[in-house]
Design a protein around this motif. Structure first.
Motif, PDB file in Angstrom:
ATOM      1  N   LEU A 400      -0.849  -4.809  -1.820  1.00 10.31           N
ATOM      2  CA  LEU A 400      -1.676  -3.608  -1.609  1.00 10.31           C
ATOM      3  C   LEU A 400      -1.269  -2.907  -0.314  1.00 10.31           C
ATOM      4  O   LEU A 400      -1.151  -1.679  -0.261  1.00 10.31           O
ATOM      5  CB  LEU A 400      -3.159  -4.013  -1.572  1.00 10.31           C
ATOM      6  CG  LEU A 400      -4.176  -2.921  -1.244  1.00 10.31           C
ATOM      7  CD1 LEU A 400      -4.141  -1.800  -2.282  1.00 10.31           C
ATOM      8  CD2 LEU A 400      -5.601  -3.510  -1.162  1.00 10.31           C
ATOM      9  N   ALA A 401      -1.032  -3.700   0.738  1.00 11.71           N
ATOM     10  CA  ALA A 401      -0.628  -3.110   2.018  1.00 11.71           C
ATOM     11  C   ALA A 401       0.681  -2.346   1.858  1.00 11.71           C
ATOM     12  O   ALA A 401       0.814  -1.218   2.357  1.00 11.71           O
ATOM     13  CB  ALA A 401      -0.478  -4.210   3.071  1.00 11.71           C
ATOM     14  N   ASP A 402       1.641  -2.928   1.131  1.00 12.69           N
ATOM     15  CA  ASP A 402       2.932  -2.257   0.937  1.00 12.69           C
ATOM     16  C   ASP A 402       2.752  -0.955   0.164  1.00 12.69           C
ATOM     17  O   ASP A 402       3.355   0.061   0.490  1.00 12.69           O
ATOM     18  CB  ASP A 402       3.917  -3.181   0.207  1.00 12.69           C
ATOM     19  CG  ASP A 402       4.350  -4.355   1.094  1.00 12.69           C
ATOM     20  OD1 ASP A 402       4.185  -4.248   2.335  1.00 12.69           O
ATOM     21  OD2 ASP A 402       4.813  -5.369   0.554  1.00 12.69           O
ATOM     22  N   ARG A 403       1.906  -1.010  -0.853  1.00 15.08           N
ATOM     23  CA  ARG A 403       1.652   0.211  -1.640  1.00 15.08           C
ATOM     24  C   ARG A 403       1.013   1.282  -0.767  1.00 15.08           C
ATOM     25  O   ARG A 403       1.349   2.451  -0.833  1.00 15.08           O
ATOM     26  CB  ARG A 403       0.701  -0.115  -2.800  1.00 15.08           C
ATOM     27  CG  ARG A 403       1.412  -0.186  -4.140  1.00 15.08           C
ATOM     28  CD  ARG A 403       0.430  -0.470  -5.247  1.00 15.08           C
ATOM     29  NE  ARG A 403      -0.641   0.508  -5.321  1.00 15.08           N
ATOM     30  CZ  ARG A 403      -1.868   0.249  -5.747  1.00 15.08           C
ATOM     31  NH1 ARG A 403      -2.191  -0.952  -6.148  1.00 15.08           N
ATOM     32  NH2 ARG A 403      -2.781   1.198  -5.794  1.00 15.08           N
ATOM     33  N   PHE A 404       0.075   0.840   0.058  1.00 18.38           N
ATOM     34  CA  PHE A 404      -0.636   1.785   0.926  1.00 18.38           C
ATOM     35  C   PHE A 404       0.312   2.409   1.950  1.00 18.38           C
ATOM     36  O   PHE A 404       0.296   3.617   2.178  1.00 18.38           O
ATOM     37  CB  PHE A 404      -1.803   1.080   1.635  1.00 18.38           C
ATOM     38  CG  PHE A 404      -2.639   2.007   2.463  1.00 18.38           C
ATOM     39  CD1 PHE A 404      -3.675   2.732   1.894  1.00 18.38           C
ATOM     40  CD2 PHE A 404      -2.374   2.183   3.813  1.00 18.38           C
ATOM     41  CE1 PHE A 404      -4.432   3.606   2.654  1.00 18.38           C
ATOM     42  CE2 PHE A 404      -3.129   3.056   4.582  1.00 18.38           C
ATOM     43  CZ  PHE A 404      -4.166   3.766   3.995  1.00 18.38           C
ATOM     44  N   LEU A 405       1.164   1.568   2.562  1.00 16.53           N
ATOM     45  CA  LEU A 405       2.094   2.083   3.571  1.00 16.53           C
ATOM     46  C   LEU A 405       3.104   3.036   2.930  1.00 16.53           C
ATOM     47  O   LEU A 405       3.515   4.030   3.544  1.00 16.53           O
ATOM     48  CB  LEU A 405       2.786   0.929   4.310  1.00 16.53           C
ATOM     49  CG  LEU A 405       1.831   0.087   5.180  1.00 16.53           C
ATOM     50  CD1 LEU A 405       2.518  -1.176   5.671  1.00 16.53           C
ATOM     51  CD2 LEU A 405       1.283   0.898   6.361  1.00 16.53           C
ATOM     52  N   GLY A 406       3.475   2.750   1.687  1.00 14.35           N
ATOM     53  CA  GLY A 406       4.356   3.662   0.944  1.00 14.35           C
ATOM     54  C   GLY A 406       3.663   4.996   0.726  1.00 14.35           C
ATOM     55  O   GLY A 406       4.270   6.067   0.896  1.00 14.35           O
ATOM     56  N   ALA A 407       2.385   4.949   0.369  1.00 15.28           N
ATOM     57  CA  ALA A 407       1.607   6.180   0.158  1.00 15.28           C
ATOM     58  C   ALA A 407       1.522   6.980   1.455  1.00 15.28           C
ATOM     59  O   ALA A 407       1.678   8.203   1.466  1.00 15.28           O
ATOM     60  CB  ALA A 407       0.205   5.835  -0.353  1.00 15.28           C
ATOM     61  N   ALA A 408       1.311   6.282   2.576  1.00 13.80           N
ATOM     62  CA  ALA A 408       1.209   6.954   3.878  1.00 13.80           C
ATOM     63  C   ALA A 408       2.529   7.652   4.216  1.00 13.80           C
ATOM     64  O   ALA A 408       2.547   8.785   4.700  1.00 13.80           O
ATOM     65  CB  ALA A 408       0.837   5.953   4.969  1.00 13.80           C
ATOM     66  N   ALA A 409       3.643   6.962   3.937  1.00 17.17           N
ATOM     67  CA  ALA A 409       4.958   7.546   4.238  1.00 17.17           C
ATOM     68  C   ALA A 409       5.178   8.799   3.396  1.00 17.17           C
ATOM     69  O   ALA A 409       5.646   9.822   3.903  1.00 17.17           O
ATOM     70  CB  ALA A 409       6.055   6.518   3.973  1.00 17.17           C
ATOM     71  N   ARG A 410       4.803   8.745   2.122  1.00 16.98           N
ATOM     72  CA  ARG A 410       4.968   9.930   1.265  1.00 16.98           C
ATOM     73  C   ARG A 410       4.076  11.066   1.745  1.00 16.98           C
ATOM     74  O   ARG A 410       4.429  12.233   1.672  1.00 16.98           O
ATOM     75  CB  ARG A 410       4.630   9.593  -0.194  1.00 16.98           C
ATOM     76  CG  ARG A 410       5.671   8.757  -0.904  1.00 16.98           C
ATOM     77  CD  ARG A 410       5.488   8.821  -2.415  1.00 16.98           C
ATOM     78  NE  ARG A 410       4.186   8.344  -2.856  1.00 16.98           N
ATOM     79  CZ  ARG A 410       3.834   7.064  -2.939  1.00 16.98           C
ATOM     80  NH1 ARG A 410       4.700   6.122  -2.615  1.00 16.98           N
ATOM     81  NH2 ARG A 410       2.637   6.711  -3.357  1.00 16.98           N
ATOM     82  N   ALA A 411       2.896  10.723   2.242  1.00 13.98           N
ATOM     83  CA  ALA A 411       1.944  11.748   2.687  1.00 13.98           C
ATOM     84  C   ALA A 411       2.318  12.300   4.055  1.00 13.98           C
ATOM     85  O   ALA A 411       1.812  13.342   4.468  1.00 13.98           O
ATOM     86  CB  ALA A 411       0.537  11.160   2.740  1.00 13.98           C
ATOM     87  N   GLY A 412       3.190  11.605   4.765  1.00 12.55           N
ATOM     88  CA  GLY A 412       3.560  12.058   6.118  1.00 12.55           C
ATOM     89  C   GLY A 412       2.511  11.700   7.154  1.00 12.55           C
ATOM     90  O   GLY A 412       2.371  12.388   8.156  1.00 12.55           O
ATOM     91  N   GLU A 413       1.746  10.607   6.904  1.00 14.40           N
ATOM     92  CA  GLU A 413       0.757  10.159   7.896  1.00 14.40           C
ATOM     93  C   GLU A 413       1.238   8.841   8.517  1.00 14.40           C
ATOM     94  O   GLU A 413       1.748   7.971   7.824  1.00 14.40           O
ATOM     95  CB  GLU A 413      -0.617   9.985   7.246  1.00 14.40           C
ATOM     96  CG  GLU A 413      -1.189  11.314   6.767  1.00 14.40           C
ATOM     97  CD  GLU A 413      -2.673  11.255   6.429  1.00 14.40           C
ATOM     98  OE1 GLU A 413      -3.447  11.983   7.059  1.00 14.40           O
ATOM     99  OE2 GLU A 413      -3.056  10.493   5.518  1.00 14.40           O
ATOM    100  N   ARG A 414       1.053   8.721   9.820  1.00 18.31           N
ATOM    101  CA  ARG A 414       1.541   7.532  10.533  1.00 18.31           C
ATOM    102  C   ARG A 414       0.504   6.404  10.469  1.00 18.31           C
ATOM    103  O   ARG A 414      -0.628   6.564  10.941  1.00 18.31           O
ATOM    104  CB  ARG A 414       1.791   7.857  12.000  1.00 18.31           C
ATOM    105  CG  ARG A 414       2.689   9.032  12.232  1.00 18.31           C
ATOM    106  CD  ARG A 414       4.157   8.657  12.198  1.00 18.31           C
ATOM    107  NE  ARG A 414       4.961   9.829  12.461  1.00 18.31           N
ATOM    108  CZ  ARG A 414       5.311  10.719  11.524  1.00 18.31           C
ATOM    109  NH1 ARG A 414       4.927  10.561  10.271  1.00 18.31           N
ATOM    110  NH2 ARG A 414       6.044  11.770  11.836  1.00 18.31           N
TER     111      ARG A 414
END
Ligand code: BES
Ligand code: ZN
Ligand code: ZN
Length: 498
Positions: A400-414
């Motif tokens: 879940l953490a990996d999926r979330f961090l991937g989503a953050a990267a796509r969204a451009g949020e740190r």
């Protein structure tokens, strides 16, 4: 602001201002076909001269506005730095357009144009760039002027100029997504920028109800009695010091098959955090109206998900209350019983967010929701650890953490993952209850996350601490002074990817 995609030539587009990108390292303006080279030619080499005299370097964040004095149909050209050409990203384009848009607005522009910056020599994808430009302008031009007599002029029109219209519908779609996401982010910003005497738990509930009927999701608002019936003793403990009635807001969006999992998005919504009896120092106290930023992000994400018609099942949960110190207020030393039956010794009434979340998580578990994702302005410690750019991420499930961090990267949020360190779990042990609401002096963001984990019943769960990132002291790219609307775009990407 109206956003159009138009086939043509930027040097002949009739707008007040044009945004062009300038890379840092080339020492040149890029290929003769680039927008910046074409504009430079019509300006008699003005941009070239700027580069030679080091008046502009092309560094990320840099903006130089030139007046065209009749040499182009537009009055102004904003030359925006993109950094080294080999490192131009859509995140960089988004920020550059935000900076350029603000510079043009400051000079009275009400319409502007840009080409697909970075899609040429830097090789970025056309649709991703169109989305970044639309997001950069919509987010970067945000302002909260509701309580001001004089308003800043509005940018009414953005034209994205493309060379050929081959992928018109793809680009339109990218812009439509950008509009949904940036408007949702700006909605969260509005909610957070509102003062606490307006943005009460009741007002948050009303807004959720309105958004639900506009965009198509169900909203249920629980009051004090229903919370008591459910056994939400922790949330009610926090609410006990305020005359403002608490609300537990539930939002259900259903667009996936019956058996599909239902993700829970949970947002801390303390509409004002005085610290309670463990009162906070007065310096910076006005900022504690922001303590509902997690709840605002969840409500705004629900509106974006529904508006975009995302094929998912999502439930948003927002425990909303003030944390004040009226005569009925809960005290340090009190023991509260959360909805899952666990007892909590209150060490500090200022560690109230985790109490509100304890009941919200217990509720989510009881409803069978999974995975659980909570967003909260939870700890000053997280701000000390990661500063004001990176939000802290904790999870009991690495997938879940990996999926979330991937989503953050796509969204451009740190976002940055911190350990949910089992070694520190004992710091939350209480002498007289199942758990206490404060650890010790060290690792405060971690012990807070560990506290919440006690109410997740082993379900995959992720916690985002946005205490440092929910507001900004300065304009910086798409971030504007005041509320940032952090997490909305990441949560949306997460929902889309599930
Ligand atoms: N709302 C605050 C956290 C916060 C601090 C948000 C700074 C934004 C900026 C939270 O309720 C709080 O007061 N946390 C305490 C916890 C402590 C008492 C264990 C803190 O961080 O000091
Ligand atoms: Zn607090
Ligand atoms: Zn708080």
């Amino acid at each position: 602001m109206k956003i159009e995609i138009s086939q043509g030539d930027i040097t002949t587009t009739h707008v007040d201002g044009v945004i062009v990108g300038l890379c840092e390292d080339s020492g040149q303006l890029g290929p003769a076909t680039s927008a910046v080279a074409a504009v430079d030619a019509l300006l008699g080499g003005a941009i070239r001269t700027l580069l030679d005299s080091k008046g502009a370097k092309g560094k990320a964040g840099e903006v130089t506005v030139l007046h065209t004095l009749g040499r182009l149909p537009c009055r102004l050209v904003a030359v925006c730095g993109l950094g080294p050409q080999s490192r131009v990203t859509t995140d960089g384009v988004r920020d550059a357009v935000a900076e350029g848009s603000r510079a043009l607005r400051k000079l009275g522009a009400t319409s502007m144009a840009a080409t697909l910056i970075g899609a040429g020599a830097a090789g970025l994808d056309d649709r991703a760039v169109a989305r970044a430009i639309a997001e950069g302008a919509t987010l970067g031009l945000y302002s909260f002027a509701k309580y001001k007599l004089s308003e800043v002029g509005d940018m009414e029109r953005l034209v994205i100029v493309v060379r050929n219209s081959g992928d018109a519908s793809g680009l339109q779609e990218a812009v439509a997504t950008a509009v949904v996401l940036s408007e949702a982010t700006n909605l969260a910003r509005d909610m957070v920028n509102e003062p606490a005497n307006y943005m009460t738990p009741s007002r948050m509930a009303e807004m959720a109800l309105d958004l639900g009927s506009t965009y198509g999701f169900e909203v249920t608002v629980l009051g004090k009695e229903e919370m008591a019936t459910l056994g939400m003793g922790a949330l009610l403990g926090v609410a006990s010091g305020s005359a403002e009635p608490p609300k537990f807001i539930r939002m259900d969006y259903t667009a996936a098959g019956g058996d599909a999992a239902r993700i829970a998005l949970v947002g801390k919504a303390i509409t004002f955090d005085s610290g309670g009896i463990s009162i906070k120092p007065s310096e910076g106290l006005a900022e504690m109206k922001d303590d509902m930023a997690g709840g605002a992000a969840v409500i705004a994400t629900m509106s974006a998900v529904a508006r975009a018609g995302a094929p998912a099942n999502v439930t948003g949960l927002v425990p909303a209350t003030e944390n004040l110190l009226g005569s009925r207020a809960y005290r340090p030393g009190d023991v509260l019983r959360a909805m899952n039956g666990k007892t909590i010794e209150v060490i500090s009434t200022d560690a109230e967010g985790r109490l509100a979340l304890a009941d919200a998580m217990s509720y989510a578990v009881k409803e069978g929701l999974a995975p659980l994702v909570d967003v909260a302005t939870l700890t000053g410690a997280c701000q000390v650890a990661l500063g004001k750019t990176y939000s802290g991420v904790f999870s009991n499930n690495q997938e879940l953490a990996d999926r979330f961090l991937g989503a953050a990267a796509r969204a451009g949020e740190r976002m940055w993952q911190l350990p949910l360190a089992d070694e520190y779990r004992e710091l939350n042990k209480s002498l007289i209850a199942d758990i206490k609401n404060v650890g010790n002096r060290h690792g405060g963001a971690i012990t807070a996350a560990l506290f919440i984990s006690e109410f997740t019943g082993g379900v995959p769960w992720l916690h985002v601490d946005i205490a440092g990132t929910s507001n900004s002291a300065k304009d910086n790219g798409v971030i504007v002074k005041g509320a940032t609307g952090v997490a909305v775009r990441t949560l949306y990407e997460l929902v889309r990817s599930s």
